[in-house]
Enzyme design. Structure first.
Site, PDB file in Angstrom:
ATOM      1  N   ASP A  11       0.843  -1.192   0.000  1.00 15.11           N
ATOM      2  CA  ASP A  11       0.000   0.000   0.000  1.00 15.11           C
ATOM      3  C   ASP A  11       0.882   1.246   0.000  1.00 15.11           C
ATOM      4  O   ASP A  11       2.010   1.211   0.487  1.00 15.11           O
ATOM      5  CB  ASP A  11      -0.878  -0.043   1.260  1.00 15.11           C
ATOM      6  CG  ASP A  11      -1.649   1.236   1.476  1.00 15.11           C
ATOM      7  OD1 ASP A  11      -2.432   1.610   0.571  1.00 15.11           O
ATOM      8  OD2 ASP A  11      -1.474   1.867   2.533  1.00 15.11           O
ATOM      9  N   ARG A  12       0.353   2.342  -0.523  1.00 17.78           N
ATOM     10  CA  ARG A  12       1.133   3.584  -0.584  1.00 17.78           C
ATOM     11  C   ARG A  12       0.929   4.464   0.645  1.00 17.78           C
ATOM     12  O   ARG A  12       1.809   4.594   1.487  1.00 17.78           O
ATOM     13  CB  ARG A  12       0.778   4.369  -1.859  1.00 17.78           C
ATOM     14  CG  ARG A  12       1.722   5.527  -2.132  1.00 17.78           C
ATOM     15  CD  ARG A  12       1.252   6.403  -3.274  1.00 17.78           C
ATOM     16  NE  ARG A  12       0.225   7.353  -2.841  1.00 17.78           N
ATOM     17  CZ  ARG A  12      -0.211   8.363  -3.596  1.00 17.78           C
ATOM     18  NH1 ARG A  12       0.271   8.542  -4.814  1.00 17.78           N
ATOM     19  NH2 ARG A  12      -1.143   9.189  -3.129  1.00 17.78           N
ATOM     20  N   ASP A  13      -0.250   5.072   0.769  1.00 18.08           N
ATOM     21  CA  ASP A  13      -0.504   6.071   1.808  1.00 18.08           C
ATOM     22  C   ASP A  13      -0.631   5.429   3.191  1.00 18.08           C
ATOM     23  O   ASP A  13      -1.473   4.567   3.403  1.00 18.08           O
ATOM     24  CB  ASP A  13      -1.779   6.849   1.482  1.00 18.08           C
ATOM     25  CG  ASP A  13      -1.703   7.522   0.117  1.00 18.08           C
ATOM     26  OD1 ASP A  13      -0.653   8.111  -0.192  1.00 18.08           O
ATOM     27  OD2 ASP A  13      -2.682   7.445  -0.647  1.00 18.08           O
ATOM     28  N   ASP A  19       0.389   9.565   5.102  1.00 21.09           N
ATOM     29  CA  ASP A  19      -0.960   9.711   4.557  1.00 21.09           C
ATOM     30  C   ASP A  19      -1.386  11.167   4.681  1.00 21.09           C
ATOM     31  O   ASP A  19      -1.663  11.660   5.769  1.00 21.09           O
ATOM     32  CB  ASP A  19      -1.937   8.801   5.300  1.00 21.09           C
ATOM     33  CG  ASP A  19      -3.273   8.696   4.599  1.00 21.09           C
ATOM     34  OD1 ASP A  19      -3.561   9.545   3.729  1.00 21.09           O
ATOM     35  OD2 ASP A  19      -4.034   7.764   4.917  1.00 21.09           O
ATOM     36  N   TYR A  22      -5.845  12.497   0.232  1.00 23.77           N
ATOM     37  CA  TYR A  22      -6.098  13.050  -1.110  1.00 23.77           C
ATOM     38  C   TYR A  22      -4.942  13.947  -1.550  1.00 23.77           C
ATOM     39  O   TYR A  22      -5.116  15.105  -1.915  1.00 23.77           O
ATOM     40  CB  TYR A  22      -7.439  13.789  -1.149  1.00 23.77           C
ATOM     41  CG  TYR A  22      -8.562  12.970  -0.577  1.00 23.77           C
ATOM     42  CD1 TYR A  22      -8.913  11.743  -1.148  1.00 23.77           C
ATOM     43  CD2 TYR A  22      -9.245  13.386   0.569  1.00 23.77           C
ATOM     44  CE1 TYR A  22      -9.926  10.965  -0.602  1.00 23.77           C
ATOM     45  CE2 TYR A  22     -10.262  12.607   1.111  1.00 23.77           C
ATOM     46  CZ  TYR A  22     -10.596  11.405   0.519  1.00 23.77           C
ATOM     47  OH  TYR A  22     -11.589  10.627   1.055  1.00 23.77           O
ATOM     48  N   THR A  53      -2.702   1.069  -4.705  1.00 21.02           N
ATOM     49  CA  THR A  53      -3.281   2.153  -3.911  1.00 21.02           C
ATOM     50  C   THR A  53      -4.687   2.515  -4.367  1.00 21.02           C
ATOM     51  O   THR A  53      -4.945   2.645  -5.568  1.00 21.02           O
ATOM     52  CB  THR A  53      -2.352   3.400  -3.959  1.00 21.02           C
ATOM     53  OG1 THR A  53      -2.943   4.476  -3.237  1.00 21.02           O
ATOM     54  CG2 THR A  53      -2.040   3.844  -5.371  1.00 21.02           C
ATOM     55  N   GLN A  55      -7.369   5.268  -4.790  1.00 19.64           N
ATOM     56  CA  GLN A  55      -7.312   6.719  -4.944  1.00 19.64           C
ATOM     57  C   GLN A  55      -8.702   7.263  -5.257  1.00 19.64           C
ATOM     58  O   GLN A  55      -8.980   7.780  -6.337  1.00 19.64           O
ATOM     59  CB  GLN A  55      -6.300   7.095  -6.035  1.00 19.64           C
ATOM     60  CG  GLN A  55      -4.858   6.800  -5.659  1.00 19.64           C
ATOM     61  CD  GLN A  55      -4.364   7.644  -4.501  1.00 19.64           C
ATOM     62  OE1 GLN A  55      -4.713   8.813  -4.372  1.00 19.64           O
ATOM     63  NE2 GLN A  55      -3.538   7.060  -3.640  1.00 19.64           N
ATOM     64  N   SER A  56      -9.591   7.114  -4.269  1.00 18.08           N
ATOM     65  CA  SER A  56     -10.978   7.544  -4.471  1.00 18.08           C
ATOM     66  C   SER A  56     -11.100   9.052  -4.635  1.00 18.08           C
ATOM     67  O   SER A  56     -12.118   9.555  -5.111  1.00 18.08           O
ATOM     68  CB  SER A  56     -11.852   7.087  -3.302  1.00 18.08           C
ATOM     69  OG  SER A  56     -11.530   7.802  -2.116  1.00 18.08           O
ATOM     70  N   ARG A 105     -10.935  -1.782  -6.592  1.00 17.45           N
ATOM     71  CA  ARG A 105     -10.776  -1.123  -5.286  1.00 17.45           C
ATOM     72  C   ARG A 105     -10.479  -2.169  -4.218  1.00 17.45           C
ATOM     73  O   ARG A 105     -11.212  -3.134  -4.040  1.00 17.45           O
ATOM     74  CB  ARG A 105     -12.040  -0.332  -4.930  1.00 17.45           C
ATOM     75  CG  ARG A 105     -11.899   0.429  -3.612  1.00 17.45           C
ATOM     76  CD  ARG A 105     -13.046   1.407  -3.400  1.00 17.45           C
ATOM     77  NE  ARG A 105     -12.986   1.984  -2.066  1.00 17.45           N
ATOM     78  CZ  ARG A 105     -12.178   2.963  -1.693  1.00 17.45           C
ATOM     79  NH1 ARG A 105     -11.343   3.491  -2.559  1.00 17.45           N
ATOM     80  NH2 ARG A 105     -12.182   3.423  -0.460  1.00 17.45           N
ATOM     81  N   ASP A 131      -1.372  -0.728   5.934  1.00 16.50           N
ATOM     82  CA  ASP A 131      -1.766  -0.271   7.272  1.00 16.50           C
ATOM     83  C   ASP A 131      -3.259  -0.422   7.528  1.00 16.50           C
ATOM     84  O   ASP A 131      -3.746  -0.010   8.576  1.00 16.50           O
ATOM     85  CB  ASP A 131      -1.326   1.181   7.486  1.00 16.50           C
ATOM     86  CG  ASP A 131      -2.085   2.167   6.596  1.00 16.50           C
ATOM     87  OD1 ASP A 131      -2.395   1.815   5.430  1.00 16.50           O
ATOM     88  OD2 ASP A 131      -2.356   3.289   7.056  1.00 16.50           O
TER      89      ASP A 131
END
Length: 195
Positions: A11-13, A19, A22, A53, A55-56, A105, A131
């Site tokens: 995962d990225r953020d 984090d 956005y 990731t 990204q909504s 997603r 996380d």
């Protein structure tokens, strides 16, 4: 035909970078303190690192596709500067309330299945690190290993769920740091020998 190889789906953020909710400005990308050591370890062992990731913010209209692309490029550049190698990055730009359901997603398997099609990756021998519970949950469907790395933004319910999965001997683990998670993945999944 190339043999299938395992990968680290990370995962990225909140896992690789702070984090920022956005994130639209690449200048705001900050590697978390343990990221450099973890990505160097993955590179040393030769295990591909794939960033996945949600990204909504794109679907919500909070960030543009171009802004996302700029933060993706900055994230990969910082990881490379820290001694790591990113095989590729996948993102889900959807959100059910705005775009309807999708397969990509997280915890959906769309991004992982795409990676397996694009590269010779073995999802059953791969690790799913992040996380949030949704980052590690794909391991239950693929047969891989999910590793939760709790951070500041990790909901208590996600950590409790992961700890309960560990008690039930599901293919889930909890690590204190990203480096510990990568070491665990390498050891448990036979990806090589951690130095």
């Amino acid at each position: 035909m190339e043999p299938l190889r395992p990968a680290l789906f990370v995962d990225r953020d909140g896992t690789l970078i702070a984090d920022a909710h956005y994130l639209s400005d690449p200048a705001g990308v900050r590697l978390l303190p343990d990221t450099g050591t973890a990505v160097q370890l993955a590179r040393t062992v030769g295990v591909p690192l794939v960033i996945v990731t949600n990204q909504s913010g794109i679907a919500r209209g909070l960030i543009t596709a171009a802004q996302y692309e700029a933060t993706r490029a900055r994230t990969e550049a910082l990881i490379h500067a820290a001694g790591g190698v990113v095989l590729t990055t996948y993102h889900c730009p959807h959100y059910v309330d705005f775009t309807g359901p999708c397969e990509c997603r997280k915890p959906g398997l769309g991004m992982y299945q795409q990676a397996a099609r694009d590269y010779p990756l073995d999802l059953a021998r791969s690790a799913y690190i992040g996380d949030r519970w949704r980052d590690v949950q794909p391991a239950l469907a693929t047969g891989g290993l999910g590793i939760l790395v709790p951070g500041r933004e990790t909901p208590v319910a996600d950590q409790t769920r992961a700890e309960e999965a560990v008690r039930q001997q599901a293919p889930i683990a909890v690590a204190r740091t990203l480096t510990e998670a990568v070491t665990l993945a390498i050891t448990r999944l036979g990806m090589g020998v951690a130095p």
